[in-house]
Design a protein around this motif. Structure first.
Motif, PDB file in Angstrom:
ATOM      1  N   LEU A 118       0.823  -1.196   0.000  1.00 33.09           N
ATOM      2  CA  LEU A 118       0.000   0.000   0.000  1.00 33.09           C
ATOM      3  C   LEU A 118       0.868   1.262   0.000  1.00 33.09           C
ATOM      4  O   LEU A 118       2.097   1.204   0.091  1.00 33.09           O
ATOM      5  CB  LEU A 118      -0.919  -0.002   1.226  1.00 33.09           C
ATOM      6  N   TRP A 144      -8.004  -1.434   1.091  1.00 30.20           N
ATOM      7  CA  TRP A 144      -7.866  -2.284  -0.090  1.00 30.20           C
ATOM      8  C   TRP A 144      -9.033  -2.128  -1.046  1.00 30.20           C
ATOM      9  O   TRP A 144      -8.833  -2.051  -2.271  1.00 30.20           O
ATOM     10  CB  TRP A 144      -7.705  -3.742   0.321  1.00 30.20           C
ATOM     11  N   LYS A 171      -8.742   1.064  -2.907  1.00 29.41           N
ATOM     12  CA  LYS A 171      -7.680   0.960  -3.906  1.00 29.41           C
ATOM     13  C   LYS A 171      -8.161   0.173  -5.128  1.00 29.41           C
ATOM     14  O   LYS A 171      -7.966   0.592  -6.270  1.00 29.41           O
ATOM     15  CB  LYS A 171      -6.491   0.251  -3.267  1.00 29.41           C
ATOM     16  N   GLU A 172      -8.772  -0.980  -4.885  1.00 29.06           N
ATOM     17  CA  GLU A 172      -9.241  -1.818  -5.994  1.00 29.06           C
ATOM     18  C   GLU A 172     -10.300  -1.090  -6.810  1.00 29.06           C
ATOM     19  O   GLU A 172     -10.291  -1.153  -8.047  1.00 29.06           O
ATOM     20  CB  GLU A 172      -9.813  -3.121  -5.443  1.00 29.06           C
TER      21      GLU A 172
END
Length: 252
Positions: free
Chosen positions: A169, A193, A196-197
């Motif tokens: 990250l 996460w 981010k995805e």
């Protein structure tokens, strides 16, 4: 069409979260109104009426989707895959005004190399319709927008999962996780996460772009969005984290 009730399980929500619609279909909804920088979100639960889902899958999925489903060894993975892809076809068919089994897809050019393996899109390149889907555990999360959009949902894993991806990250996110109490770290990592995805899916790069390049944060406060994008958490049941990223029109 058989009734497909894929509503979400009860979940705690807070004002900062964008709430998706439960999917309850007696018949497909009408065409969606898709204003700029807005996304329609749908949440489907794969544990609701699995037999009806199987029947719909036989009717609407193409050969490639059926082969992919059959290759999944765990029944829960197969059920969630079918839920996500049947839901996508039903909603796209309603938007396009055609039967779900007639929906066709193409691949956009990859933003990294230009190859024909970018994100999926409706077959008509002139159509101002973008979509994204994600599935994990028993949930499928889908987003539709008039601008590029990405969505992600993940189950909240154990502390070990967050520790295993240390260094993947953004440095500020790594610092936040390192200072986070161990009991809270799985949820903090899951928030970081999925944001981010969702953003990387919206860009069309997926994980070909390093997750360490962009700061989206891991806290419960509203997300710090990259320029030209809106990234928001999505209200999903406990034990999951979800996020959506929508590209803003030029100049916003």
């Amino acid at each position: 069409m058989p009734r497909l009730d894929a509503g979400p399980r009860p979940a705690r929500t807070r004002p900062a979260l964008r709430a998706p619609r439960p999917l309850i279909l007696d018949a497909p909804p009408g065409a969606l109104q898709l204003p700029d920088a807005a996304a329609h979100l749908w949440l489907a639960d794969a544990t609701r009426q699995p037999r009806a889902l199987e029947r719909l899958a036989r009717d609407v999925l193409d050969d490639g989707e059926r082969r992919r489903a059959e290759s999944l060894r765990r029944p829960s993975d197969r059920r969630c895959y079918l839920t996500a892809h049947v839901t996508l076809r039903v909603l796209l068919g309603a938007q396009l005004g055609i039967a779900a089994h007639r929906v066709r897809f193409r691949r956009e050019p990859c933003p990294c190399c230009g190859g024909p393996h970018g994100r999926p899109a409706p077959a008509d390149p002139e159509l101002p319709l973008h979509f994204s889907l994600s599935h994990s555990g028993d949930l499928a999360l889908l987003a539709f927008s008039s601008t590029p959009v990405g969505v992600d949902v993940q189950t909240t894993g154990p502390v070990a999962v967050a520790d295993e991806v240390q260094g993947a990250l953004h440095p500020r996110e790594e610092e936040e996780l390192a200072s986070c109490p161990e009991v809270d770290r799985p949820e903090a990592f899951a928030r970081a996460w999925v944001r981010k995805e969702a953003y990387l899916k919206g860009l069309g790069t997926g994980l070909a772009r390093s997750p360490a390049l962009d700061y989206l944060g891991s806290g419960v406060a509203p997300v710090t969005s990259p320029p030209g994008w809106r990234v928001e958490d999505v209200a999903v049941p406990g034990g999951y984290a979800g996020a959506v990223a929508v590209r803003c029109p030029t100049g916003r």
